[in-house]
Design a protein around this motif. Structure first.
Motif, PDB file in Angstrom:
ATOM      1  N   GLU A  95       0.819  -1.207   0.000  1.00  0.00           N
ATOM      2  CA  GLU A  95       0.000   0.000   0.000  1.00  0.00           C
ATOM      3  C   GLU A  95       0.860   1.268   0.000  1.00  0.00           C
ATOM      4  OE1 GLU A  95      -2.843   1.617   3.413  1.00  0.00           O
ATOM      5  OE2 GLU A  95      -3.087  -0.526   3.010  1.00  0.00           O
ATOM      6  N   SER A  96       1.996   1.217   0.696  1.00  0.00           N
ATOM      7  CA  SER A  96       2.809   2.434   0.789  1.00  0.00           C
ATOM      8  C   SER A  96       3.900   2.477  -0.289  1.00  0.00           C
ATOM      9  CB  SER A  96       3.382   2.606   2.198  1.00  0.00           C
ATOM     10  OG  SER A  96       3.949   1.424   2.665  1.00  0.00           O
ATOM     11  N   GLY A  97       3.751   1.632  -1.281  1.00  0.00           N
ATOM     12  CA  GLY A  97       4.600   1.756  -2.465  1.00  0.00           C
ATOM     13  C   GLY A  97       6.007   1.199  -2.338  1.00  0.00           C
ATOM     14  N   VAL A  98       6.224   0.288  -1.386  1.00  0.00           N
ATOM     15  CA  VAL A  98       7.545  -0.337  -1.281  1.00  0.00           C
ATOM     16  C   VAL A  98       7.775  -1.198  -2.524  1.00  0.00           C
ATOM     17  CG1 VAL A  98       8.909  -2.032   0.022  1.00  0.00           C
ATOM     18  CG2 VAL A  98       7.545  -0.338   1.245  1.00  0.00           C
ATOM     19  N   LYS A  99       8.953  -1.028  -3.113  1.00  0.00           N
ATOM     20  CA  LYS A  99       9.280  -1.777  -4.323  1.00  0.00           C
ATOM     21  C   LYS A  99       9.745  -3.184  -3.932  1.00  0.00           C
ATOM     22  CE  LYS A  99      11.993  -1.107  -8.526  1.00  0.00           C
ATOM     23  NZ  LYS A  99      13.128  -0.425  -9.135  1.00  0.00           N
TER      24      LYS A  99
END
Lengths: 157, 79
Positions: A110-114
């Motif tokens: 959700e928080s865009g961690v790759k």
């Protein structure tokens, strides 16, 4: 905001509970601190990206010498001991209100961690792209190095 | 003396690291710049964590106090 974000790069190489928590705890926290975060999942760490696998991650008591178990170390290699130790560890964590791995992974996504799955490990362990969660990307060492070269913090776990 | 109005209160009592910070990050998105978020926590590690989070995100930690084992943080949203 035109300001460049700080960056955290992590290599996750373990599949034990104790090896699976730190990458996800640190990644989600760093993302909450406005960092750009990438995790490279390699060797046994790649298990964390398998579909429906995260809640089945275990702890092997043999070799975990600091784990408070009411049995001698050598007994840890017997059948059933891994599942017993896993149950114990999970119940301690539940009592301490520690997040579940799946919850942390959901927040990471959700928080865009790759999330980068190691291509080479997939070959070695015969893991197919469809075995892995949709949110990850498949890449090799160069993909990680390029990301890590610009990172403020690099961790190998 | 309080010279601010709290817009939102976040209760993260009994939650452990890193949930207080993760939930604070979400909650700060729900208020406007210049508004104040109150966070109530019981995790003793949260004292240095909230300072670090505010330093890193540049939101302002207006107040950090403790009463009866409850930590209370007032954060002003700055961006």
């Amino acid at each position: 905001m035109s300001e460049k974000k700080k960056r955290l790069a992590i290599i996750a190489s373990q599949a034990n509970i104790t090896g699976a928590y730190p990458p996800l705890l640190l990644a989600t926290t760093a993302a909450a601190m406005d960092y750009e975060v990438g995790i490279f999942f390699t060797f046994f760490g790649l298990n964390m990206l398998k579909k429906n696998k995260l809640n089945k991650i275990k702890i092997t008591p043999a070799g975990e010498t600091a784990m408070p178990m009411p049995i001698p170390q050598i007994v840890g290699v017997l059948p059933g001991m891994t599942s017993m130790a896993t149950k114990m560890m999970k119940s301690w964590m539940k009592k301490a209100n520690v997040a579940k791995l799946q919850e942390l992974m959901d927040i990471a996504v959700e928080s865009g961690v790759k999330l980068i799955a190691c291509q080479m490990t997939m070959e070695v362990m015969k893991i197919k792209r469809k075995d892995l969660i949709d949110e990850c990307v498949v890449g090799g060492a160069a993909t990680f190095i390029e990301f890590a070269s610009e990172a403020d913090i690099n961790l190998y776990i | 003396m309080m010279d601010y109005t709290i817009t939102k209160t976040l209760d993260v009592k009994k939650l452990n690291c890193p949930f207080p910070i993760l939930k604070t990050k979400k909650a700060i998105n729900d208020i406007e710049i210049g508004e104040y978020l109150e966070v109530l926590a019981t995790d003793p590690g949260s004292v240095s964590d909230f300072q670090a989070w505010c330093n890193s995100t540049s939101h302002e930690l207006v107040e950090s106090s403790q009463e009866n084992g409850i930590f209370r943080y007032i954060i002003k949203k700055t961006k």
